[in-house]
Design an enzyme around this catalytic site. Sequence first.
Site, mmCIF file in Angstrom:
data_model
loop_
_atom_site.group_PDB
_atom_site.id
_atom_site.type_symbol
_atom_site.label_atom_id
_atom_site.label_comp_id
_atom_site.label_asym_id
_atom_site.label_seq_id
_atom_site.Cartn_x
_atom_site.Cartn_y
_atom_site.Cartn_z
ATOM 1 N N HIS A 1 -50.571 24.681 54.808
ATOM 2 C CA HIS A 1 -50.820 25.267 53.485
ATOM 3 C C HIS A 1 -51.422 24.258 52.501
ATOM 4 C CE1 HIS A 1 -49.480 29.076 54.623
ATOM 5 N NE2 HIS A 1 -48.247 29.081 54.170
ATOM 6 N N HIS B 1 -50.136 34.866 48.785
ATOM 7 C CA HIS B 1 -48.893 34.785 49.560
ATOM 8 C C HIS B 1 -47.745 35.560 48.913
ATOM 9 C CE1 HIS B 1 -45.777 33.002 52.131
ATOM 10 N NE2 HIS B 1 -46.720 32.396 52.836
ATOM 11 N N GLU C 1 -51.523 38.176 54.351
ATOM 12 C CA GLU C 1 -52.300 37.093 53.774
ATOM 13 C C GLU C 1 -53.724 37.116 54.342
ATOM 14 O OE1 GLU C 1 -49.971 33.398 54.369
ATOM 15 O OE2 GLU C 1 -48.404 34.797 55.026
#
Length: 383
Positions: A138, A212, A347
């Site tokens: 991420h 997210h 996502e």
Amino acid sequence: MTGPIFDRRLFTGGFAALPLSACATMSPRSAAAGVAVSDFGMTATGEPVRLFTLTNRAGHSAKIMTWGAALTSLVMPDRSDALADVVLGLDSYDDYVARSRNFGATIGRYAGRIAGGQFELDGRIVHLETGGGAHSSHGGPVGFSKRNWTGRLDETLEGPGVSMTLVSADGDQGFPGKLVITVTYRLTHDDRLTLAFEATTNRPTVLNPTHHSYFNLSGAPGRLVLDHVVTIDADEFTAFGPDKIVTGELRPVAGTPLDFRRPKTLGRDLATPDEQVRIGGGYDHNFVLRGEPCVLRRAARVDHPESGRRMELWTTEPGVQFYTANAVEMIGRDGVPYHPHCGLCLEPQHYQNSPNRPEFPITVLRPGATYHSTSEYRFGRAD
């Protein structure tokens, strides 16, 4: 409404905010549909964190804060027009800093994992920050979800909006190139939450941002989402190995628990002994979407039969990461316990580890080019 309530003013630590008393000048109609701005906290370096509340003509609302350019609330009606929040969140800015699981956040520079925290770009090995882990995840330990973005009102006839902008320096978390990225949230009058990304760089880099949010269409955040009916418009998924790094294989969903081509309840196959589900602790997989990338098309649909809420995801991205909150165990907003499978994430993004997988759609952004990506979460009534 014929124009913005506030004329493109900036709201972040480096700029003076418009006094909240200015909101009192809005007409009654504008107060019902438009944008309100409030304080939500203060960063450790003294920057104010702003909260933008978007309200459409139906009285439905979305709240986005500058920290992590994160959606903190999304209020939508059920079949009886009763309103409830359909995303999970926390009570305060301090809570988001201390214990968020990326609730509603904008993820970047690169969503998902990059194997070994490195990749080759134009003949040079790029080494990324991993925070001591084996892989980059991420965007690194201080990715985009842990930054205070700049917010700017962006209202149109379609509905109220806010544009969030971040400047990521050359070498940020190891990624090359100074990157300027903007995500514009808009809550349209027909109940679409749209997200439009744009980005430019001054050196070749890789980019894969996503959204997210953890959705729970029941409107009761303490409930699990096992009764949600899910459809994903994908015939394949990117399989991963025991370390949850994708192998490069595009595996058919047919005959596996990852087959959501026809609607099925999320909980039906969640406890299966299938190796992919076991490794993920539930669903945590990238699905290869049908249709042409860069063309807005449907990716998934979620129905909650009891409440009558429906959500569809439409996107220009080639894939969608489907995650079922497998590792969430905490106290959430209003003191409600959040347990595994208390929400689901859809996502939209490129595939994980694409910089190390030349057979995957490319994620390289070069100087002179502009990155574009659009996704929409469309709300309505279930059949």
